[in-house]
Design a protein around this motif. Structure first.
Motif, PDB file in Angstrom:
ATOM      1  N   GLY A  49       3.532  -6.683  -0.901  1.00  0.00           N
ATOM      2  CA  GLY A  49       3.225  -5.712   0.141  1.00  0.00           C
ATOM      3  C   GLY A  49       1.744  -5.499   0.369  1.00  0.00           C
ATOM      4  O   GLY A  49       1.348  -4.897   1.365  1.00  0.00           O
ATOM      5  N   GLU A  50       0.894  -5.949  -0.542  1.00  0.00           N
ATOM      6  CA  GLU A  50      -0.548  -5.837  -0.379  1.00  0.00           C
ATOM      7  C   GLU A  50      -1.242  -6.843  -1.282  1.00  0.00           C
ATOM      8  O   GLU A  50      -0.607  -7.462  -2.146  1.00  0.00           O
ATOM      9  CB  GLU A  50      -1.037  -4.427  -0.698  1.00  0.00           C
ATOM     10  CG  GLU A  50      -0.703  -3.937  -2.096  1.00  0.00           C
ATOM     11  CD  GLU A  50      -1.189  -2.520  -2.334  1.00  0.00           C
ATOM     12  OE1 GLU A  50      -2.316  -2.202  -1.902  1.00  0.00           O
ATOM     13  OE2 GLU A  50      -0.445  -1.734  -2.942  1.00  0.00           O
ATOM     14  N   LYS A  51      -2.552  -7.011  -1.097  1.00  0.00           N
ATOM     15  CA  LYS A  51      -3.321  -7.948  -1.893  1.00  0.00           C
ATOM     16  C   LYS A  51      -3.537  -7.374  -3.296  1.00  0.00           C
ATOM     17  O   LYS A  51      -4.189  -6.352  -3.464  1.00  0.00           O
ATOM     18  CB  LYS A  51      -4.663  -8.242  -1.224  1.00  0.00           C
ATOM     19  CG  LYS A  51      -5.539  -9.202  -2.019  1.00  0.00           C
ATOM     20  CD  LYS A  51      -6.879  -9.430  -1.333  1.00  0.00           C
ATOM     21  CE  LYS A  51      -7.775 -10.343  -2.156  1.00  0.00           C
ATOM     22  NZ  LYS A  51      -9.090 -10.577  -1.518  1.00  0.00           N
ATOM     23  N   LEU A  52      -3.000  -8.065  -4.298  1.00  0.00           N
ATOM     24  CA  LEU A  52      -3.122  -7.588  -5.672  1.00  0.00           C
ATOM     25  C   LEU A  52      -3.911  -8.527  -6.566  1.00  0.00           C
ATOM     26  O   LEU A  52      -4.220  -8.168  -7.701  1.00  0.00           O
ATOM     27  CB  LEU A  52      -1.724  -7.391  -6.289  1.00  0.00           C
ATOM     28  CG  LEU A  52      -0.786  -6.400  -5.605  1.00  0.00           C
ATOM     29  CD1 LEU A  52       0.491  -6.254  -6.408  1.00  0.00           C
ATOM     30  CD2 LEU A  52      -1.454  -5.051  -5.429  1.00  0.00           C
ATOM     31  N   PHE A  53      -4.237  -9.724  -6.077  1.00  0.00           N
ATOM     32  CA  PHE A  53      -4.872 -10.723  -6.935  1.00  0.00           C
ATOM     33  C   PHE A  53      -5.889 -11.497  -6.115  1.00  0.00           C
ATOM     34  O   PHE A  53      -5.609 -11.924  -4.991  1.00  0.00           O
ATOM     35  CB  PHE A  53      -3.809 -11.671  -7.497  1.00  0.00           C
ATOM     36  CG  PHE A  53      -4.280 -12.512  -8.649  1.00  0.00           C
ATOM     37  CD1 PHE A  53      -4.262 -12.025  -9.945  1.00  0.00           C
ATOM     38  CD2 PHE A  53      -4.740 -13.808  -8.434  1.00  0.00           C
ATOM     39  CE1 PHE A  53      -4.690 -12.801 -11.009  1.00  0.00           C
ATOM     40  CE2 PHE A  53      -5.171 -14.591  -9.488  1.00  0.00           C
ATOM     41  CZ  PHE A  53      -5.145 -14.082 -10.783  1.00  0.00           C
ATOM     42  N   GLU A 113      -8.692  -4.082 -13.439  1.00  0.00           N
ATOM     43  CA  GLU A 113      -9.587  -2.965 -13.135  1.00  0.00           C
ATOM     44  C   GLU A 113      -8.788  -1.760 -12.642  1.00  0.00           C
ATOM     45  O   GLU A 113      -7.881  -1.887 -11.818  1.00  0.00           O
ATOM     46  CB  GLU A 113     -10.605  -3.384 -12.074  1.00  0.00           C
ATOM     47  CG  GLU A 113     -11.585  -4.441 -12.546  1.00  0.00           C
ATOM     48  CD  GLU A 113     -12.641  -4.747 -11.488  1.00  0.00           C
ATOM     49  OE1 GLU A 113     -12.644  -4.060 -10.442  1.00  0.00           O
ATOM     50  OE2 GLU A 113     -13.448  -5.661 -11.701  1.00  0.00           O
ATOM     51  N   LYS A 114      -9.158  -0.595 -13.163  1.00  0.00           N
ATOM     52  CA  LYS A 114      -8.407   0.631 -12.841  1.00  0.00           C
ATOM     53  C   LYS A 114      -8.555   1.045 -11.381  1.00  0.00           C
ATOM     54  O   LYS A 114      -7.750   1.843 -10.883  1.00  0.00           O
ATOM     55  CB  LYS A 114      -8.859   1.754 -13.764  1.00  0.00           C
ATOM     56  CG  LYS A 114      -8.519   1.505 -15.233  1.00  0.00           C
ATOM     57  CD  LYS A 114      -8.912   2.683 -16.105  1.00  0.00           C
ATOM     58  CE  LYS A 114      -8.522   2.410 -17.560  1.00  0.00           C
ATOM     59  NZ  LYS A 114      -8.874   3.547 -18.444  1.00  0.00           N
ATOM     60  N   THR A 115      -9.557   0.517 -10.708  1.00  0.00           N
ATOM     61  CA  THR A 115      -9.761   0.872  -9.298  1.00  0.00           C
ATOM     62  C   THR A 115      -9.022  -0.068  -8.358  1.00  0.00           C
ATOM     63  O   THR A 115      -9.073   0.118  -7.137  1.00  0.00           O
ATOM     64  CB  THR A 115     -11.260   0.837  -8.967  1.00  0.00           C
ATOM     65  OG1 THR A 115     -11.781  -0.469  -9.278  1.00  0.00           O
ATOM     66  CG2 THR A 115     -12.015   1.876  -9.773  1.00  0.00           C
ATOM     67  N   SER A 116      -8.331  -1.066  -8.892  1.00  0.00           N
ATOM     68  CA  SER A 116      -7.688  -2.080  -8.052  1.00  0.00           C
ATOM     69  C   SER A 116      -6.324  -1.616  -7.562  1.00  0.00           C
ATOM     70  O   SER A 116      -5.696  -0.697  -8.119  1.00  0.00           O
ATOM     71  CB  SER A 116      -7.530  -3.386  -8.825  1.00  0.00           C
ATOM     72  OG  SER A 116      -6.616  -3.199  -9.906  1.00  0.00           O
ATOM     73  N   ALA A 117      -5.849  -2.295  -6.499  1.00  0.00           N
ATOM     74  CA  ALA A 117      -4.521  -1.992  -5.955  1.00  0.00           C
ATOM     75  C   ALA A 117      -3.432  -2.354  -6.950  1.00  0.00           C
ATOM     76  O   ALA A 117      -2.396  -1.677  -7.027  1.00  0.00           O
ATOM     77  CB  ALA A 117      -4.321  -2.749  -4.641  1.00  0.00           C
ATOM     78  N   SER A 120      -2.940   0.418  -9.413  1.00  0.00           N
ATOM     79  CA  SER A 120      -2.255   1.571  -8.801  1.00  0.00           C
ATOM     80  C   SER A 120      -0.760   1.346  -8.688  1.00  0.00           C
ATOM     81  O   SER A 120       0.013   2.301  -8.614  1.00  0.00           O
ATOM     82  CB  SER A 120      -2.839   1.846  -7.413  1.00  0.00           C
ATOM     83  OG  SER A 120      -2.548   0.777  -6.520  1.00  0.00           O
ATOM     84  N   GLN A 121      -0.338   0.059  -8.698  1.00  0.00           N
ATOM     85  CA  GLN A 121       1.093  -0.248  -8.664  1.00  0.00           C
ATOM     86  C   GLN A 121       1.705  -0.308 -10.066  1.00  0.00           C
ATOM     87  O   GLN A 121       2.891  -0.603 -10.212  1.00  0.00           O
ATOM     88  CB  GLN A 121       1.340  -1.572  -7.945  1.00  0.00           C
ATOM     89  CG  GLN A 121       1.192  -1.484  -6.434  1.00  0.00           C
ATOM     90  CD  GLN A 121       1.935  -2.611  -5.726  1.00  0.00           C
ATOM     91  OE1 GLN A 121       2.823  -3.254  -6.275  1.00  0.00           O
ATOM     92  NE2 GLN A 121       1.575  -2.844  -4.471  1.00  0.00           N
ATOM     93  N   GLY A 122       0.913  -0.028 -11.093  1.00  0.00           N
ATOM     94  CA  GLY A 122       1.454   0.040 -12.445  1.00  0.00           C
ATOM     95  C   GLY A 122       1.185  -1.174 -13.305  1.00  0.00           C
ATOM     96  O   GLY A 122       1.669  -1.242 -14.444  1.00  0.00           O
ATOM     97  N   PHE A 123       0.420  -2.155 -12.797  1.00  0.00           N
ATOM     98  CA  PHE A 123       0.111  -3.355 -13.584  1.00  0.00           C
ATOM     99  C   PHE A 123      -1.145  -3.111 -14.402  1.00  0.00           C
ATOM    100  O   PHE A 123      -2.213  -2.859 -13.854  1.00  0.00           O
ATOM    101  CB  PHE A 123      -0.078  -4.564 -12.670  1.00  0.00           C
ATOM    102  CG  PHE A 123       1.133  -4.885 -11.840  1.00  0.00           C
ATOM    103  CD1 PHE A 123       2.279  -5.384 -12.438  1.00  0.00           C
ATOM    104  CD2 PHE A 123       1.128  -4.682 -10.472  1.00  0.00           C
ATOM    105  CE1 PHE A 123       3.398  -5.683 -11.684  1.00  0.00           C
ATOM    106  CE2 PHE A 123       2.234  -4.977  -9.705  1.00  0.00           C
ATOM    107  CZ  PHE A 123       3.386  -5.474 -10.313  1.00  0.00           C
ATOM    108  N   LYS A 124      -1.014  -3.194 -15.724  1.00  0.00           N
ATOM    109  CA  LYS A 124      -2.148  -2.940 -16.607  1.00  0.00           C
ATOM    110  C   LYS A 124      -2.906  -4.231 -16.943  1.00  0.00           C
ATOM    111  O   LYS A 124      -4.097  -4.207 -17.208  1.00  0.00           O
ATOM    112  CB  LYS A 124      -1.660  -2.283 -17.899  1.00  0.00           C
ATOM    113  CG  LYS A 124      -0.957  -0.946 -17.680  1.00  0.00           C
ATOM    114  CD  LYS A 124      -1.884   0.066 -17.026  1.00  0.00           C
ATOM    115  CE  LYS A 124      -1.270   1.449 -16.952  1.00  0.00           C
ATOM    116  NZ  LYS A 124      -0.088   1.544 -16.072  1.00  0.00           N
TER     117      LYS A 124
END
Length: 291
Positions: A49-53, A113-117, A120-124
């Motif tokens: 649904g959005e750019k995560l990587f 990074e904690k500021t990344s999308a 925010s989706q729960g991927f540590k």
């Protein structure tokens, strides 16, 4: 990389497979035919649904590599899994030609990074993202057109590198105290699960880690059967406590190729001593191991 003179490239037959094609007679140069990274980014957006990587590899590119170098029963390895594009590509190839390719992906649990999308989706970690990408990609491929002969296997198993399950030995026998001996009665580290012990045994014995594993209850004890539950299975393992001779006899009826128990799991020393004799009588081809 193959270097050719222009005159050689103009011959009607060129017996070399290459991704390098001439885009047109007037272009004046050759280009490598491959999807752009921007295409791979769109693929990730379609999945999550959005750019995560950042800078993922295109599935089509890895698929082309697999199709050229990996037959239908190949094992594909990727030591820098990233967003797990390779797993996605293996699924795609199998769905296309009905193959049974498998994959091994390796990825350090590098923190996101904690500021990344993605965070925010729960991927540590990147490894967490890769695992979810494999799950989503598998479901998506199963929902599309698939080769009639494909087994539709999109399952995978996650293993983590760790230290041994066995407690470390720090002292020579002649320097142990009575309390030290009592502390050594249990040789498995605290917090280790039966599954941890099982996979250490599989590694020690060289058993294929991708074999099917089932869990069954027999006489109130939990048994792990590796490679099905029929006769002559690869391995049977029980790490429960209070194992008695009656239970050992029941387990021997399955005639596994290998059987393993926990050293501290026997109800008494006599049971531990008699285990090999019981299997020698009821299942002579079984190799017995105690950890």
């Amino acid at each position: 990389m193959l270097k050719r003179f222009a005159s050689e490239a103009m011959k009607p037959t060129i017996p070399v497979s290459s991704w390098i094609e001439r885009p047109g007679s007037s272009a004046g140069q050759s280009t490598i035919v491959s999807p752009m990274n921007s295409f791979a980014t769109r693929e990730m957006k379609n999945l999550f649904g959005e750019k995560l990587f950042s800078f993922p590899k295109p599935v089509e590119l890895i698929q082309a590599i697999i199709e050229q170098g990996a037959p239908e029963d190949a094992l594909v390895m990727d030591f820098f899994a990233g967003s797990a594009t390779t797993a996605h590509a293996v699924f795609t190839c199998n769905a296309k030609d009905g193959g049974n390719r498998r994959f091994i992906l390796v990825q350090l649990p590098e923190e996101i990074e904690k500021t990344s999308a993605a965070y925010s989706q729960g991927f540590k970690t990147i490894a967490d993202l890769a695992k979810e990408r494999i799950r989503i990609a598998g479901k998506k491929i199963l929902g599309g057109e698939c080769h009639i002969g494909w087994k539709k296997d999109v399952g995978f198993r996650v293993l983590k590198v760790s230290t041994t399950n066995m407690k470390d030995t720090y002292y020579r026998p002649d320097s142990l105290s009575q309390q030290g001996l009592l502390d050594s009665a249990e040789n498995v580290k605290e917090g280790r699960t039966p599954e941890d012990l099982l996979f250490q045994v599989l590694v020690d014995w060289g058993v294929d880690l991708s074999l099917p594993i089932s869990r069954q209850e027999v006489a109130g004890k939990t048994i792990f059967f590796v490679d099905g539950d029929e006769k002559h299975m690869a391995l049977a393992a029980c790490f429960d406590l209070d194992i008695d001779e009656a239970f050992v006899k029941q387990l021997a009826e399955y005639e596994p190729l290998r059987v393993v128990f926990r050293d501290a799991g026997f109800a008494s020393d006599s049971v531990k001593i008699n285990v090999e004799q019981i299997f020698a009588q009821k299942s002579p081809n079984t190799e017995v191991k105690v950890i």
